[in-house]
Enzyme design. Sequence first.
Site, short mmCIF file in Angstrom:
data_model
loop_
_atom_site.label_atom_id
_atom_site.label_comp_id
_atom_site.label_asym_id
_atom_site.label_seq_id
_atom_site.Cartn_x
_atom_site.Cartn_y
_atom_site.Cartn_z
N GLY A 71 0.81 -1.22 0.00
CA GLY A 71 0.00 0.00 0.00
C GLY A 71 0.84 1.26 0.00
N THR A 72 1.90 1.27 0.79
CA THR A 72 2.73 2.47 0.89
C THR A 72 3.33 2.83 -0.46
OG1 THR A 72 3.24 1.93 3.19
CG2 THR A 72 4.73 3.46 2.09
N ASN A 149 -8.53 3.72 8.16
CA ASN A 149 -7.96 2.55 8.81
C ASN A 149 -8.19 2.53 10.32
OD1 ASN A 149 -6.08 4.77 8.10
ND2 ASN A 149 -4.73 3.78 9.55
N GLN A 177 -7.77 -0.43 3.13
CA GLN A 177 -8.63 -1.06 4.14
C GLN A 177 -9.95 -1.54 3.56
OE1 GLN A 177 -7.87 -1.91 7.16
NE2 GLN A 177 -5.92 -0.82 7.37
N SER A 197 -3.37 -3.41 -0.78
CA SER A 197 -2.25 -4.11 -0.15
C SER A 197 -2.63 -5.54 0.18
CB SER A 197 -1.89 -3.36 1.13
OG SER A 197 -0.93 -4.08 1.86
N GLY A 198 -1.73 -6.49 -0.11
CA GLY A 198 -2.03 -7.91 0.10
C GLY A 198 -2.31 -8.29 1.54
N CYS A 322 1.04 2.28 12.40
CA CYS A 322 2.29 3.01 12.26
C CYS A 322 2.52 3.94 13.44
CB CYS A 322 2.28 3.82 10.98
SG CYS A 322 1.90 2.79 9.59
N1 PLP Z 1 -3.01 2.89 3.58
C1 PLP Z 1 -3.81 2.49 4.58
C2 PLP Z 1 -5.18 3.08 4.72
C3 PLP Z 1 -3.35 1.53 5.49
O1 PLP Z 1 -4.15 1.14 6.50
C4 PLP Z 1 -2.05 1.00 5.34
C5 PLP Z 1 -1.50 0.04 6.33
O2 PLP Z 1 -1.72 0.17 7.53
C6 PLP Z 1 -1.27 1.45 4.26
C7 PLP Z 1 -1.78 2.39 3.41
C8 PLP Z 1 0.11 0.90 4.03
O3 PLP Z 1 0.05 -0.37 3.45
P1 PLP Z 1 1.32 -1.33 3.48
O4 PLP Z 1 1.46 -1.83 4.88
O5 PLP Z 1 0.99 -2.44 2.51
O6 PLP Z 1 2.49 -0.54 3.00
#
Ligand code: PLP
Length: 384
Positions: A71-72, A149, A177, A197-198, A322
Amino acid sequence: MKYVYLDNNATTQLAPEVLEVMLPYLGEEYGNPSGRYALGVQARRAVAHAREQVAGLLGAEPDEIVFTSGGTESDNAAIYSALQNRPQGRLVATRVEHSAVLSNVLEHERRGGAVSWLEVDGAGRMNPDDAAREFSPDTALISIMYANNETGTIFPIRRLAELAAERGIHLLCDAVQAVGKVAIDLKEIPLTYLALSGHKLHGPKGVGALYVRRKTPFAPFLMGGGQENGRRSGTENVPGIVGLGKACELAHLQFHDMDRLARLRDRLERGILELAPDTLINGDVENRLPGTCNVAFRQIKSDELLLLLNRVGIMAGAGSACSSGSHEASHVLRAMGVPDSHIYGAVRFSLSRYNDESDVDCVLRELPPVLKQLRRGAQSGVSF
Ligand code: PLP
């Protein structure tokens, strides 16, 4: 020790069916998808199949899916591309985005770039027509998550995407999410980019995807060997991609389970309110993700509560994954105006298809002595 895992918005258990399809690609099927020989062809076919599975869940075309490391990266790649195409452009974002988006917007602002922030109300909601007033012609990208999230609140993405598209502005939707929990049909939602995101949908960690609508000019964030049709270089994470594909296929078959999750969540919430009537429910109770329950206990520190719950085998989250470990209040709850008396006591219970009634029973059984112990501590001088 048997434990109860209720932090599924942070990450989820890998589905056994997903592990099964991944294993060959961690073993004998180790080919590089760029190879012209049999092992390479097999890997390439597996990636192509996964691309169809991901596209299938979203109502997208396979060539609109770019595999990423999660996701990031997906969020970063979309923002990077939009700003490369329009370097002086404005970024418009909600105040409650995940840090993967938020940090980019703050960095743009720090460098003197134009930024407009979209506010939310006390339930974390946004009125799309109010938001659209901020969609000015100099906008490079609007970033609005599908569902938050921390609270699970769902944004009116379809309407927001229509308003953006009418003005010819690109919209990124961080749907990390939401994917797999709510049905998303991108034929009906005219957004430009969507991140997923997986590991949030019972797939593996370190793999995700970015949907990029056809005909969108795309500037790659990672350049090199030209994989992913030149949009994301680097040898493909074949086992991860295969796992992500399977996770998407399974999610498609599991939407019916979401009503059960919502009922479980509601029972948990009702039980908590009975135990501690001065607790606040954070989020839009009318329109949120089925398994997300964010409650703020009065005059309690969530990290202390989570520690005690962990001792009895219950794992839940405080705010976003995070920011857990830090003592700062959540930026999401701040934006919603949660009072200081409660904001430090916010706990997120997030459920998945692997939770059942016994998990809710366990929380409701273990919580009263934990709250009692913490309240005793508070009386002996902890200040808020
Ligand atoms: N965006 C949202 C809304 C998320 O909840 C998260 C993970 O907590 C991310 C992005 C980041 O995803 P990833 O952990 O796959 O990098």
